[in-house]
Write a protein that holds these residues in place. Structure first.
Motif, PDB file in Angstrom:
ATOM      1  N   ASP A 222      76.401  18.485  12.584  1.00 23.97           N
ATOM      2  CA  ASP A 222      77.659  17.745  12.708  1.00 23.97           C
ATOM      3  C   ASP A 222      78.874  18.632  12.453  1.00 23.97           C
ATOM      4  O   ASP A 222      79.870  18.586  13.197  1.00 23.97           O
ATOM      5  N   THR A 223      78.802  19.445  11.415  1.00 20.94           N
ATOM      6  CA  THR A 223      79.926  20.309  11.063  1.00 20.94           C
ATOM      7  C   THR A 223      80.183  21.352  12.145  1.00 20.94           C
ATOM      8  O   THR A 223      81.338  21.622  12.518  1.00 20.94           O
ATOM      9  N   GLU A 224      79.113  21.929  12.668  1.00 17.29           N
ATOM     10  CA  GLU A 224      79.247  22.950  13.705  1.00 17.29           C
ATOM     11  C   GLU A 224      79.791  22.360  14.998  1.00 17.29           C
ATOM     12  O   GLU A 224      80.512  23.042  15.737  1.00 17.29           O
ATOM     13  N   ALA A 225      79.467  21.099  15.284  1.00 19.97           N
ATOM     14  CA  ALA A 225      80.019  20.443  16.472  1.00 19.97           C
ATOM     15  C   ALA A 225      81.532  20.315  16.363  1.00 19.97           C
ATOM     16  O   ALA A 225      82.262  20.489  17.352  1.00 19.97           O
ATOM     17  N   VAL A 226      82.030  20.044  15.160  1.00 19.95           N
ATOM     18  CA  VAL A 226      83.474  19.975  14.942  1.00 19.95           C
ATOM     19  C   VAL A 226      84.110  21.348  15.167  1.00 19.95           C
ATOM     20  O   VAL A 226      85.174  21.465  15.779  1.00 19.95           O
ATOM     21  N   VAL A 227      83.446  22.390  14.677  1.00 14.35           N
ATOM     22  CA  VAL A 227      83.942  23.757  14.872  1.00 14.35           C
ATOM     23  C   VAL A 227      83.971  24.100  16.359  1.00 14.35           C
ATOM     24  O   VAL A 227      84.951  24.685  16.851  1.00 14.35           O
ATOM     25  N   LEU A 228      82.920  23.744  17.098  1.00 14.28           N
ATOM     26  CA  LEU A 228      82.882  24.024  18.534  1.00 14.28           C
ATOM     27  C   LEU A 228      83.991  23.280  19.260  1.00 14.28           C
ATOM     28  O   LEU A 228      84.636  23.832  20.160  1.00 14.28           O
ATOM     29  N   GLU A 229      84.250  22.056  18.863  1.00 12.97           N
ATOM     30  CA  GLU A 229      85.322  21.290  19.499  1.00 12.97           C
ATOM     31  C   GLU A 229      86.658  22.003  19.333  1.00 12.97           C
ATOM     32  O   GLU A 229      87.432  22.139  20.293  1.00 12.97           O
ATOM     33  N   ALA A 230      86.916  22.487  18.134  1.00 10.27           N
ATOM     34  CA  ALA A 230      88.167  23.211  17.889  1.00 10.27           C
ATOM     35  C   ALA A 230      88.224  24.510  18.681  1.00 10.27           C
ATOM     36  O   ALA A 230      89.274  24.873  19.227  1.00 10.27           O
ATOM     37  N   GLU A 231      87.090  25.199  18.777  1.00  9.49           N
ATOM     38  CA  GLU A 231      87.043  26.459  19.531  1.00  9.49           C
ATOM     39  C   GLU A 231      87.294  26.222  21.014  1.00  9.49           C
ATOM     40  O   GLU A 231      88.029  26.984  21.662  1.00  9.49           O
ATOM     41  N   ILE A 232      86.712  25.169  21.559  1.00 11.09           N
ATOM     42  CA  ILE A 232      86.923  24.847  22.974  1.00 11.09           C
ATOM     43  C   ILE A 232      88.387  24.484  23.231  1.00 11.09           C
ATOM     44  O   ILE A 232      88.984  24.918  24.227  1.00 11.09           O
ATOM     45  N   GLU A 233      88.973  23.689  22.345  1.00 16.55           N
ATOM     46  CA  GLU A 233      90.372  23.299  22.527  1.00 16.55           C
ATOM     47  C   GLU A 233      91.299  24.505  22.440  1.00 16.55           C
ATOM     48  O   GLU A 233      92.272  24.611  23.188  1.00 16.55           O
ATOM     49  N   GLN A 234      90.991  25.443  21.538  1.00 17.26           N
ATOM     50  CA  GLN A 234      91.785  26.662  21.448  1.00 17.26           C
ATOM     51  C   GLN A 234      91.591  27.539  22.690  1.00 17.26           C
ATOM     52  O   GLN A 234      92.526  28.166  23.176  1.00 17.26           O
ATOM     53  N   LEU A 235      90.366  27.550  23.194  1.00 11.38           N
ATOM     54  CA  LEU A 235      90.081  28.296  24.421  1.00 11.38           C
ATOM     55  C   LEU A 235      90.918  27.761  25.575  1.00 11.38           C
ATOM     56  O   LEU A 235      91.532  28.519  26.335  1.00 11.38           O
ATOM     57  N   ILE A 236      90.966  26.439  25.689  1.00 14.15           N
ATOM     58  CA  ILE A 236      91.755  25.806  26.752  1.00 14.15           C
ATOM     59  C   ILE A 236      93.242  26.083  26.558  1.00 14.15           C
ATOM     60  O   ILE A 236      93.973  26.376  27.516  1.00 14.15           O
ATOM     61  N   LEU A 237      93.703  26.018  25.309  1.00 16.19           N
ATOM     62  CA  LEU A 237      95.117  26.215  25.010  1.00 16.19           C
ATOM     63  C   LEU A 237      95.554  27.657  25.242  1.00 16.19           C
ATOM     64  O   LEU A 237      96.585  27.917  25.880  1.00 16.19           O
ATOM     65  N   GLU A 238      94.758  28.615  24.764  1.00 13.54           N
ATOM     66  CA  GLU A 238      95.155  30.019  24.812  1.00 13.54           C
ATOM     67  C   GLU A 238      94.876  30.671  26.153  1.00 13.54           C
ATOM     68  O   GLU A 238      95.527  31.648  26.524  1.00 13.54           O
ATOM     69  N   TYR A 239      93.872  30.147  26.891  1.00 11.35           N
ATOM     70  CA  TYR A 239      93.474  30.793  28.139  1.00 11.35           C
ATOM     71  C   TYR A 239      93.699  29.883  29.337  1.00 11.35           C
ATOM     72  O   TYR A 239      92.964  29.950  30.323  1.00 11.35           O
ATOM     73  N   GLY A 240      94.718  29.049  29.258  1.00  6.95           N
ATOM     74  CA  GLY A 240      94.979  28.126  30.356  1.00  6.95           C
ATOM     75  C   GLY A 240      95.170  28.825  31.693  1.00  6.95           C
ATOM     76  O   GLY A 240      94.651  28.384  32.725  1.00  6.95           O
ATOM     77  N   THR A 241      95.889  29.945  31.687  1.00  3.84           N
ATOM     78  CA  THR A 241      96.105  30.697  32.929  1.00  3.84           C
ATOM     79  C   THR A 241      94.803  31.244  33.469  1.00  3.84           C
ATOM     80  O   THR A 241      94.559  31.244  34.683  1.00  3.84           O
ATOM     81  N   ASP A 242      93.923  31.712  32.573  1.00  2.00           N
ATOM     82  CA  ASP A 242      92.629  32.234  33.012  1.00  2.00           C
ATOM     83  C   ASP A 242      91.767  31.139  33.625  1.00  2.00           C
ATOM     84  O   ASP A 242      90.971  31.388  34.528  1.00  2.00           O
ATOM     85  N   ILE A 243      91.912  29.919  33.106  1.00  2.75           N
ATOM     86  CA  ILE A 243      91.172  28.793  33.679  1.00  2.75           C
ATOM     87  C   ILE A 243      91.717  28.465  35.064  1.00  2.75           C
ATOM     88  O   ILE A 243      90.956  28.245  36.020  1.00  2.75           O
ATOM     89  N   GLU A 244      93.028  28.452  35.187  1.00  2.00           N
ATOM     90  CA  GLU A 244      93.652  28.158  36.482  1.00  2.00           C
ATOM     91  C   GLU A 244      93.286  29.206  37.531  1.00  2.00           C
ATOM     92  O   GLU A 244      93.078  28.889  38.700  1.00  2.00           O
ATOM     93  N   ASN A 245      93.200  30.449  37.102  1.00  4.98           N
ATOM     94  CA  ASN A 245      92.883  31.543  38.034  1.00  4.98           C
ATOM     95  C   ASN A 245      91.388  31.796  38.163  1.00  4.98           C
ATOM     96  O   ASN A 245      90.969  32.732  38.838  1.00  4.98           O
ATOM     97  N   ARG A 246      90.591  30.974  37.466  1.00  3.51           N
ATOM     98  CA  ARG A 246      89.132  30.986  37.552  1.00  3.51           C
ATOM     99  C   ARG A 246      88.483  32.220  36.949  1.00  3.51           C
ATOM    100  O   ARG A 246      87.352  32.538  37.295  1.00  3.51           O
ATOM    101  N   PHE A 247      89.173  32.936  36.046  1.00  3.90           N
ATOM    102  CA  PHE A 247      88.418  33.935  35.276  1.00  3.90           C
ATOM    103  C   PHE A 247      87.445  33.196  34.374  1.00  3.90           C
ATOM    104  O   PHE A 247      86.292  33.592  34.229  1.00  3.90           O
ATOM    105  N   ILE A 248      87.894  32.111  33.757  1.00  2.00           N
ATOM    106  CA  ILE A 248      86.978  31.174  33.105  1.00  2.00           C
ATOM    107  C   ILE A 248      86.619  30.150  34.163  1.00  2.00           C
ATOM    108  O   ILE A 248      87.475  29.427  34.665  1.00  2.00           O
ATOM    109  N   ALA A 249      85.346  30.107  34.517  1.00  2.00           N
ATOM    110  CA  ALA A 249      84.939  29.340  35.697  1.00  2.00           C
ATOM    111  C   ALA A 249      85.094  27.835  35.511  1.00  2.00           C
ATOM    112  O   ALA A 249      85.381  27.118  36.463  1.00  2.00           O
ATOM    113  N   GLU A 250      84.914  27.362  34.272  1.00  2.00           N
ATOM    114  CA  GLU A 250      84.934  25.919  34.038  1.00  2.00           C
ATOM    115  C   GLU A 250      86.350  25.379  33.901  1.00  2.00           C
ATOM    116  O   GLU A 250      87.229  26.054  33.355  1.00  2.00           O
TER     117      GLU A 250
END
Length: 354
Positions: A222-250
């Motif tokens: 349960d605790t690690e799932a919370v950590v992963l959620e925060a990591e994913i949200e930070q990934l989306i926030l910090e790498y938004g341009t990379d997501i748009e340009n498909r360096f991050i495929a998802e």
């Protein structure tokens, strides 16, 4: 979408034939049985027998490949670069105008750089974290550096070859997704893709489903799932341009689905099958010739004594597709590697991300 052809029954008393597949663009081929990593989330490396699929095993399937319109063959394993006649295997498909994709641990890229640069249309490398994390998960000292060195060597021979990576998210790396993106950039890779670790299937050389204790070593609490959620949200926030340009495929939604898989496993939410058309557009051929509709479902036939097209459209295969209800099938509900193929998107490294 797949092209189906329904054959009318010649007699009113005979049951109608089930729809047949006339177009199957993707074939995934287990080219070699053994692997040169000892990944903590996979049991393929425990295989003792050294086997491989040779051109001679495929010769009588030429007509089937043409008839089914196969456009891309993905060589997986085990480790395909352990194959002792890889050139012959790749040329077999190239001669028929079929793209070849290498799915590899990356440990042999440096030694076989010329082969990789000339035989394949694209390469997908497994990258499970920054240096120390990756080497720990792969249980191979220096694995990260070998990949880095290998990618550079391949680029020297073929600078335009697409080389991407795929990261399996699990307990050992769930805090390090952003660091993994930076590692992929350092290696001069074209993109990175993330998926959740498979915890519940009999795929990847598991003779039985993992016991709960083994699942807990790879899955999150349960605790690690919370950590992963925060990591994913930070990934989306910090790498938004990379997501748009498909360096991050998802997309952001797809990245959040990774967390969903772990929450489902923790029984925090109900399992939900992803969008997928794998059984209608692809097939997985195992080292013994067994044919599966995807990595996770049971075999629907064997190509050792029957042409591929006959297996794909055999009674067992047709019955499986006809009866499959993904929304309620327990295997589909827990799938971590779905395939939602669209004709305009042939590169497998992108196929599970849309």
């Amino acid at each position: 979408m797949p092209v189906l052809h329904k054959v009318s029954s010649p007699s009113s008393s005979a049951p109608p034939e089930l729809p047949k597949i006339t177009t199957m663009p993707i074939l995934i081929l287990n080219a070699h049985s053994q692997c040169n990593c000892r990944c903590i989330m996979c049991d393929i490396w425990k295989r003792e027998k050294r086997e491989q699929i040779n051109v001679e095993d495929l010769e009588h399937h030429r007509a089937s490949l043409r008839k089914l319109g196969v456009r891309q063959v993905v060589l997986t394993g085990g480790e395909p670069l352990l194959h002792n006649d890889l050139a012959a295997l790749c040329h077999f498909f190239r001669d028929q105008g079929i793209r070849t994709t290498l799915l590899t641990t990356g440990l042999l890229l440096w030694k076989r750089a010329v082969d990789v640069a000339t035989l394949f249309d694209d390469v997908i490398v497994s990258l499970d974290g920054p240096k120390e994390i990756h080497d720990t998960i792969r249980q191979v000292s220096g694995a990260f550096d070998l990949i880095h060195k290998g990618v550079a060597a391949v680029r020297e021979h073929n600078p335009s070859l697409p080389i991407t990576c795929r990261t399996t998210v699990q307990k050992a790396n769930h805090r390090h997704l952003r660091e993994t993106v930076e590692a992929a950039k350092t290696m001069n890779l074209n993109s990175i893709s993330f998926l959740a670790a498979d915890l519940t299937s009999e795929a990847f050389n598991r003779s039985l489903v993992w016991p709960v204790e083994r699942q807990s070593q790879i899955g999150l609490n349960d605790t690690e799932a919370v950590v992963l959620e925060a990591e994913i949200e930070q990934l989306i926030l910090e790498y938004g341009t990379d997501i748009e340009n498909r360096f991050i495929a998802e997309s952001p939604a797809k990245l959040r689905t990774i967390l969903r898989r772990f929450r489902e496993h923790l029984r925090q939410i109900s399992p939900q099958a992803p969008a997928c058309n794998a059984p209608w557009v692809s097939a997985v051929v195992e080292i013994d010739g067994s044919v599966r509709p995807c990595f996770f479902h049971s075999p629907i036939g064997n190509i050792t004594h029957s042409p591929l097209e006959e297996v794909i459209n055999g009674f067992m295969a047709q019955e499986f597709r006809q009866s499959l209800r993904m929304e309620s099938n327990p295997i589909c509900q827990r799938c971590v590697c779905s395939l939602n193929y669209r004709p305009e998107n042939i590169q497998l490294s992108r196929l599970t991300t849309d």
